[in-house]
Design a protein around this motif. Structure first.
Motif, short mmCIF file in Angstrom:
data_model
loop_
_atom_site.label_atom_id
_atom_site.label_comp_id
_atom_site.label_asym_id
_atom_site.label_seq_id
_atom_site.Cartn_x
_atom_site.Cartn_y
_atom_site.Cartn_z
N LYS A 100 -14.64 -0.77 -15.18
CA LYS A 100 -15.12 -2.15 -15.17
C LYS A 100 -14.34 -3.11 -16.08
N PRO A 101 -13.01 -3.14 -16.01
CA PRO A 101 -12.28 -4.16 -16.78
C PRO A 101 -12.50 -5.53 -16.16
N ASP A 102 -12.31 -6.58 -16.98
CA ASP A 102 -12.43 -7.93 -16.46
C ASP A 102 -11.28 -8.27 -15.51
N ARG A 103 -10.07 -7.80 -15.86
CA ARG A 103 -8.88 -8.06 -15.06
C ARG A 103 -8.03 -6.80 -15.00
N ALA A 104 -7.25 -6.69 -13.94
CA ALA A 104 -6.36 -5.54 -13.79
C ALA A 104 -4.97 -6.01 -13.39
N VAL A 105 -3.98 -5.30 -13.91
CA VAL A 105 -2.58 -5.53 -13.54
C VAL A 105 -2.00 -4.21 -13.07
N TYR A 106 -1.42 -4.21 -11.89
CA TYR A 106 -0.80 -3.02 -11.32
C TYR A 106 0.70 -3.27 -11.22
N SER A 107 1.49 -2.51 -11.97
CA SER A 107 2.94 -2.69 -12.00
C SER A 107 3.60 -1.69 -11.07
N ASP A 108 4.16 -2.19 -9.97
CA ASP A 108 4.80 -1.35 -8.95
C ASP A 108 3.98 -0.08 -8.70
N PRO A 109 2.73 -0.24 -8.26
CA PRO A 109 1.81 0.89 -8.16
C PRO A 109 2.18 1.89 -7.07
N ALA A 110 1.86 3.15 -7.31
CA ALA A 110 2.15 4.23 -6.36
C ALA A 110 0.96 4.43 -5.43
N TRP A 111 0.71 3.44 -4.59
CA TRP A 111 -0.41 3.50 -3.66
C TRP A 111 0.01 4.06 -2.31
N HIS A 112 1.28 4.39 -2.18
CA HIS A 112 1.75 5.03 -0.95
C HIS A 112 2.85 6.02 -1.31
N LEU A 113 2.57 7.29 -1.10
CA LEU A 113 3.56 8.35 -1.34
C LEU A 113 4.17 8.69 0.00
N ALA A 179 -9.61 -5.79 -4.14
CA ALA A 179 -9.18 -5.92 -5.53
C ALA A 179 -10.27 -5.49 -6.50
N GLY A 180 -11.52 -5.79 -6.21
CA GLY A 180 -12.62 -5.38 -7.09
C GLY A 180 -12.82 -6.34 -8.25
N VAL A 181 -11.78 -6.59 -9.02
CA VAL A 181 -11.78 -7.59 -10.09
C VAL A 181 -10.52 -8.43 -9.90
N PRO A 182 -10.40 -9.60 -10.55
CA PRO A 182 -9.14 -10.33 -10.44
C PRO A 182 -7.97 -9.42 -10.79
N SER A 183 -7.05 -9.29 -9.85
CA SER A 183 -6.00 -8.26 -9.96
C SER A 183 -4.64 -8.80 -9.58
N LEU A 184 -3.66 -8.50 -10.43
CA LEU A 184 -2.27 -8.87 -10.19
C LEU A 184 -1.47 -7.62 -9.87
N PHE A 207 -5.65 -9.38 -3.75
CA PHE A 207 -4.72 -9.21 -4.87
C PHE A 207 -3.76 -10.39 -4.94
N THR A 208 -3.39 -10.78 -6.17
CA THR A 208 -2.28 -11.70 -6.39
C THR A 208 -1.02 -10.86 -6.52
N VAL A 209 0.02 -11.17 -5.78
CA VAL A 209 1.26 -10.38 -5.78
C VAL A 209 2.40 -11.25 -6.28
N ARG A 210 3.14 -10.73 -7.27
CA ARG A 210 4.32 -11.42 -7.79
C ARG A 210 5.46 -10.43 -7.91
N THR A 211 6.66 -10.90 -7.66
CA THR A 211 7.85 -10.06 -7.78
C THR A 211 8.66 -10.51 -8.99
N VAL A 212 9.10 -9.54 -9.78
CA VAL A 212 9.97 -9.83 -10.92
C VAL A 212 11.40 -9.64 -10.44
N ALA A 213 12.12 -10.72 -10.31
CA ALA A 213 13.43 -10.71 -9.66
C ALA A 213 14.40 -9.75 -10.32
N LYS A 214 15.09 -8.98 -9.48
CA LYS A 214 16.16 -8.08 -9.89
C LYS A 214 15.72 -6.99 -10.86
N SER A 215 14.45 -6.67 -10.86
CA SER A 215 13.95 -5.60 -11.75
C SER A 215 13.82 -4.30 -10.98
N GLY A 216 13.94 -3.19 -11.72
CA GLY A 216 13.73 -1.87 -11.15
C GLY A 216 12.27 -1.47 -11.24
#
Length: 235
Positions: A100-113, A179-184, A207-216
């Motif tokens: 139950k966090p207020d907000r969540a951030v998922y960094s390049d999540p492994a939701w598909h193997l 998303a469940g909670v506000p999620s990036l 979900f809010t989706v953002r790309t960090v340019a030229k990042s791995g």
């Protein structure tokens, strides 16, 4: 399972950090202090089989729900922020309703193997156990010397049997239904785990989706400033 945790700061707000496979709390060496400077008490966990946490009896006890149960058992409920990278994003999403966090951030999540030669292959991760510092640098040319040293130490401490705990989930639908909670979702450029079509699907699920340019894949190490900028209005 009892997990090792590391804490930065003593603020009134709580932030949780969950690392990816082969890594541990040390991957957050810059993110943790940066969040502490913003008034958080930051708690970074070592997942089972990683860092200083305990080891499971075998690969069958390294599934996503095993990791998620550990988070719920070891981390405080109701944190203001929770951040998960890669495997940590998968695990955090599965523990979200209980943490139950207020907000969540998922960094390049492994939701598909993915399946096939370009998909998830446990033996490739296990092979990474013997990689040299220069080989790691070759895969991560933007990492600092300290990040390379940290990765070497983390991989040495990692239980490679955990790579096989995900094999049964290859090709499975692991995408969060909502998303469940506000999620990036912060994505690498390009992301090998979240395609443009999947990113649009996630936006449709709240979900809010953002790309960090030229990042791995490990965005917070490839481009720390870009990662923190992507999170700026979430933290």
């Amino acid at each position: 399972m009892r997990l090792h945790t590391t804490t930065w700061g003593s603020g009134d707000r709580i932030a949780l950090l969950v690392h990816g496979i082969m890594s541990d709390h040390r991957t957050w060496r810059r993110v943790g202090p940066a969040l502490a400077e913003r008034g958080y008490r930051v708690i970074a966990v070592d997942l089972r089989g990683h860092g200083r946490s305990g080891r499971a009896a075998g690969p069958e006890e390294y599934g996503p729900d095993d990791y998620a149960d550990d988070l719920v058992e070891n981390l405080p409920v109701g944190a203001e922020l929770a951040v998960g990278h890669s495997l940590g994003g998968l695990v955090l999403a599965r523990a979200l309703e209980r943490l139950k966090p207020d907000r969540a951030v998922y960094s390049d999540p492994a939701w598909h193997l993915g399946e096939g030669p370009d998909g998830y292959r446990a033996e490739l991760f296990v092979r990474g156990k013997s990689m040299t510092r220069e080989q790691i640098r070759g895969f991560n040319p933007h990492w600092s010397d300290e990040d390379l040293d940290t990765e070497m130490a983390s991989v040495r401490d990692w239980d490679e049997r955990s790579a096989y705990g995900l094999v049964d989930f290859v090709g499975a639908d692991l995408w969060p239904a909502r998303a469940g909670v506000p999620s990036l979702v912060a994505l690498a450029d390009p992301s090998m785990l979240v395609s443009p079509a999947s990113a649009r699907m996630l936006e449709g699920r709240g979900f809010t989706v953002r790309t960090v340019a030229k990042s791995g894949h490990t965005i917070h190490r490839d481009d720390f400033d870009g990662f923190m900028s992507a999170l700026s209005d979430w933290i």
